[in-house]
Enzyme design. Structure first.
Site, PDB file in Angstrom:
ATOM      1  CE  LYS A  78      -1.833   1.587   4.009  1.00  0.00           C
ATOM      2  NZ  LYS A  78      -1.635   2.999   4.330  1.00  0.00           N
ATOM      3  CG  ASN A  79       2.039   2.881   3.508  1.00  0.00           C
ATOM      4  OD1 ASN A  79       0.934   3.308   3.133  1.00  0.00           O
ATOM      5  ND2 ASN A  79       2.298   2.618   4.780  1.00  0.00           N
TER       6      ASN A  79
ATOM      7  NE  ARG B 164      -0.080  12.443   7.533  1.00  0.00           N
ATOM      8  CZ  ARG B 164       0.280  13.529   8.183  1.00  0.00           C
ATOM      9  NH1 ARG B 164      -0.611  14.279   8.785  1.00  0.00           N
ATOM     10  NH2 ARG B 164       1.541  13.879   8.248  1.00  0.00           N
TER      11      ARG B 164
ATOM     12  CB  CYS C 203      -5.092   5.887  10.653  1.00  0.00           C
ATOM     13  SG  CYS C 203      -5.556   4.581   9.529  1.00  0.00           S
TER      14      CYS C 203
ATOM     15  NE  ARG D  61      -0.601   9.934  10.684  1.00  0.00           N
ATOM     16  CZ  ARG D  61      -0.970   8.967   9.855  1.00  0.00           C
ATOM     17  NH1 ARG D  61      -2.200   8.520   9.863  1.00  0.00           N
ATOM     18  NH2 ARG D  61      -0.112   8.442   9.017  1.00  0.00           N
TER      19      ARG D  61
ATOM     20  CG  LEU E 258       8.426  17.517   9.390  1.00  0.00           C
ATOM     21  CD1 LEU E 258       8.713  16.029   9.420  1.00  0.00           C
ATOM     22  CD2 LEU E 258       9.614  18.294   9.941  1.00  0.00           C
TER      23      LEU E 258
ATOM     24  CG  ASP F 244       2.278   0.953   9.680  1.00  0.00           C
ATOM     25  OD1 ASP F 244       1.757   1.750  10.481  1.00  0.00           O
ATOM     26  OD2 ASP F 244       2.648   1.283   8.535  1.00  0.00           O
TER      27      ASP F 244
ATOM     28  NE  ARG G  88      -7.877   3.943   5.023  1.00  0.00           N
ATOM     29  CZ  ARG G  88      -7.149   4.628   5.886  1.00  0.00           C
ATOM     30  NH1 ARG G  88      -7.569   4.788   7.120  1.00  0.00           N
ATOM     31  NH2 ARG G  88      -6.005   5.163   5.526  1.00  0.00           N
TER      32      ARG G  88
HETATM   33  N1  EPU Z   1       5.542  14.403  11.799  1.00  0.00           N
HETATM   34  C1  EPU Z   1       5.695  15.711  12.172  1.00  0.00           C
HETATM   35  N2  EPU Z   1       5.514  16.671  11.218  1.00  0.00           N
HETATM   36  C2  EPU Z   1       5.206  16.385   9.924  1.00  0.00           C
HETATM   37  C3  EPU Z   1       5.055  15.029   9.561  1.00  0.00           C
HETATM   38  C4  EPU Z   1       5.241  14.060  10.528  1.00  0.00           C
HETATM   39  O1  EPU Z   1       5.974  16.025  13.312  1.00  0.00           O
HETATM   40  O2  EPU Z   1       5.078  17.308   9.129  1.00  0.00           O
HETATM   41  C5  EPU Z   1       5.711  13.346  12.828  1.00  0.00           C
HETATM   42  C6  EPU Z   1       4.453  12.524  13.060  1.00  0.00           C
HETATM   43  O3  EPU Z   1       3.574  13.172  13.919  1.00  0.00           O
HETATM   44  C7  EPU Z   1       5.023  11.260  13.651  1.00  0.00           C
HETATM   45  C8  EPU Z   1       6.388  11.141  12.961  1.00  0.00           C
HETATM   46  O4  EPU Z   1       6.638  12.396  12.344  1.00  0.00           O
HETATM   47  O5  EPU Z   1       5.207  11.389  15.008  1.00  0.00           O
HETATM   48  C9  EPU Z   1       6.495  10.080  11.909  1.00  0.00           C
HETATM   49  O6  EPU Z   1       5.366  10.065  11.074  1.00  0.00           O
HETATM   50  P1  EPU Z   1       5.516   9.915   9.492  1.00  0.00           P
HETATM   51  O7  EPU Z   1       5.368  11.286   8.887  1.00  0.00           O
HETATM   52  O8  EPU Z   1       6.707   9.118   9.154  1.00  0.00           O
HETATM   53  O9  EPU Z   1       4.220   9.090   9.166  1.00  0.00           O
HETATM   54  P2  EPU Z   1       3.461   9.206   7.844  1.00  0.00           P
HETATM   55  O10 EPU Z   1       4.438   9.524   6.765  1.00  0.00           O
HETATM   56  O11 EPU Z   1       2.268  10.066   8.008  1.00  0.00           O
HETATM   57  C10 EPU Z   1       3.778   6.737   7.030  1.00  0.00           C
HETATM   58  C11 EPU Z   1       2.843   5.616   6.688  1.00  0.00           C
HETATM   59  C12 EPU Z   1       2.211   5.089   7.967  1.00  0.00           C
HETATM   60  C13 EPU Z   1       3.316   4.616   8.903  1.00  0.00           C
HETATM   61  C14 EPU Z   1       4.303   5.766   9.162  1.00  0.00           C
HETATM   62  C15 EPU Z   1       5.484   5.364   9.995  1.00  0.00           C
HETATM   63  C16 EPU Z   1       2.064   6.229   4.499  1.00  0.00           C
HETATM   64  C17 EPU Z   1       0.936   6.687   3.663  1.00  0.00           C
HETATM   65  N3  EPU Z   1       1.820   6.112   5.793  1.00  0.00           N
HETATM   66  O12 EPU Z   1       2.955   7.734   7.643  1.00  0.00           O
HETATM   67  O13 EPU Z   1       1.399   3.996   7.602  1.00  0.00           O
HETATM   68  O14 EPU Z   1       2.760   4.198  10.118  1.00  0.00           O
HETATM   69  O15 EPU Z   1       4.782   6.275   7.910  1.00  0.00           O
HETATM   70  O16 EPU Z   1       6.172   4.318   9.402  1.00  0.00           O
HETATM   71  O17 EPU Z   1       3.129   5.925   3.997  1.00  0.00           O
HETATM   72  C18 EPU Z   1      -0.509   2.671   7.590  1.00  0.00           C
HETATM   73  O18 EPU Z   1      -0.114   2.227   6.511  1.00  0.00           O
HETATM   74  O19 EPU Z   1      -1.494   2.195   8.199  1.00  0.00           O
HETATM   75  C19 EPU Z   1       0.176   3.806   8.175  1.00  0.00           C
HETATM   76  C20 EPU Z   1      -0.323   4.518   9.166  1.00  0.00           C
END
Ligand code: EPU
Length: 423
Positions: free
Chosen positions: A20-21, A90, A114, A119, A123, A309, A402
């Site tokens: 998925k990701n 997201r 989710c 979130r 950044l 995850d 999803r």
């Molecule tokens: N964060 C910030 N500021 C930002 C962005 C992120 O502070 O602008 C923080 C978040 O709050 C969190 C940390 O950075 O504490 C890491 O989050 P990250 O941004 O890496 O998560 P994400 O990119 O939103 C992706 C996957 C998630 C997975 C996480 C961690 C996708 C679409 N989603 O999310 O997958 O848990 O990386 O590996 O790639 C899932 O597939 O169910 C899922 C939630």
């Protein structure tokens, strides 16, 4: 579904689908291209459909033929992301980088998805600003514009973020000048994306390390060379491995990459599980009940650490093995929302603080009516329901759909008595 009550009866072969990701990011990346882009091994899941809707609403064309998607981005012209979808997904945030690079403008609502705790998107916004864009914010809406296109910048991420790394890496691909991303995420899905972009004309180095350098093309779009082949979903593979450790006599998980699951394999082995690794398969074989295995502590971490995850499925596993373990969540603030339900089923789990739970096993679980707070927890509920005694109903199957393709058919094929009642 009817739980097996701890009986070790699953057997057979279960193939893993595309990640998925990775698929979601490949879809978003198509906006960096001139001409059609082919995505192979695409999982047929709801999040992919939502991302395709966003691209279609922007003017692109997405054709689906089995597990192959072809995206023609040439007519993309609408820079406002489709509100209703973007608010619920997201991953929609990942489109903002390619969209900004292509059209010089993107507007979007605060992305949903989710609920795993806060979130933020700081950044992304600070990255765009550093690359020369103006960001305006109107309540929960953001508009990002560049007057003369994006320019390369030195970016340092104070926290490691998967989607911020991908989004800014993609934006930098068409920028003028060189961008350096420091403290970047190293997930295999990012490597797969960069390899495809490089084959198609991008100049990205350092992926898979904390420093990524992108030499921008000064606005020249990419031309696809071959297809993007979606890599296997390591979270799905890991969840099947945990299910196998709990309930299988012998289960072979195929079409996966065990090198992406080193921490999980290591922890399960330390716990006593016998796992065979091949180049593209994993096999788990057991004859004793899970109570013969021992507790292990888990700390989630960015790749190559233990994936957040897989945190919920692993917690289910730890309720069934002997001893006391803790699970420490270091990525998200609120990812233990499922714990109360496991306790309701009979698990002995104490919440120490929002980031740490203590699990005492083994405990017998009883079937209940459940509804997953997020898609990974939804799958964890299927695991919990599988080991439980009695019948469980997992409501709102959409949450699971999803991220997992036709999950009930695939689990039934290895012996789990599960059926879909309604969506
Ligand atoms: N964060 C910030 N500021 C930002 C962005 C992120 O502070 O602008 C923080 C978040 O709050 C969190 C940390 O950075 O504490 C890491 O989050 P990250 O941004 O890496 O998560 P994400 O990119 O939103 C992706 C996957 C998630 C997975 C996480 C961690 C996708 C679409 N989603 O999310 O997958 O848990 O990386 O590996 O790639 C899932 O597939 O169910 C899922 C939630």
């Amino acid at each position: 579904m009817t739980g097996l009550g701890g009986e070790r009866s699953l057997a057979g072969v279960i193939p893993v689908r595309g990640a998925k990701n990775a698929g979601l990011k490949a879809l978003a990346a198509t906006l960096l291209f001139d001409g059609p882009v082919r995505i192979e091994n695409a999982p047929s899941i709801e999040d992919m459909k939502r991302m395709a809707e966003l691209i279609t609403a922007a003017g692109g064309r997405v054709e689906e033929e089995g597990s192959v998607l072809t995206v023609v981005p040439d007519a993309v012209s609408v820079s406002a992301l489709l509100e209703d979808v973007a608010k619920r997904l997201r991953a929609s945030i990942v489109l903002t980088g390619p969209m900004l690079a292509r059209l010089g403008e993107v507007s979007f609502p605060f992305p949903g998805g989710c609920v795993l705790g806060e979130r933020p998107i700081d950044l992304f916004l600070s990255g765009f600003r550093a690359m020369g864009a103006d960001v305006t914010e109107d309540g929960e809406h953001f508009t990002v514009r560049t007057k003369e296109g994006l320019r390369g910048a030195e970016l340092f991420f104070p926290v490691v973020s998967v989607t911020a790394t991908e989004t800014l890496m993609m934006a930098a691909t068409l920028a003028t000048g060189t961008t350096v991303l420091r403290n970047a995420a190293m997930e295999p899905e990012i490597v797969a994306l960069a390899e495809f972009l490089n084959r198609s004309g991008a100049r990205i180095t350092g992926v898979g390390t904390p420093t990524i350098t992108v030499i921008g093309s000064a606005g020249k779009k990419l031309t696809a060379q071959g297809a993007f082949v979606t890599p296997p979903d390591r979270i799905e593979a890991g969840s099947f491995l945990i299910l196998g450790a709990l309930l299988a006599k012998k289960l072979r998980i195929t079409d996966c990459d065990p090198t992406h699951l080193s921490v999980l394999i290591e922890l399960l082995r330390r716990s006593g599980v016998s796992i065979t690794e091949g180049a593209d398969f994993l096999e788990v074989e057991a004859h004793e009940p899970p109570s013969a295995f021992h507790a292990v502590n888990v700390r989630t971490h960015e790749y190559p650490g233990f994936p957040t995850d897989l945190q919920a499925p692993m917690t289910v596993y730890l309720t069934q093995v002997t001893g006391e373990s803790y699970v420490l969540e270091t990525i998200f603030d609120a990812r233990f929302g499922y714990v109360d339900d496991l306790v309701r089923m009979g698990a002995a789990i104490t919440t120490m603080n929002p980031h740490r739970v203590l699990i005492r096993g083994p405990r017998e679980l009883t079937g209940k009516e459940l509804e997953g707070p997020d898609l990974r927890a939804g799958l964890a509920y299927l695991l919990a329901a599988s080991v439980a005694h009695g019948t469980s109903t997992v409501n709102n199957a959409y949450t699971i759909d999803r991220g997992y393709e036709r999950i009930e058919e695939r689990l039934r094929a290895i012996g789990l008595p599960i059926e879909r009642v309604t969506n």
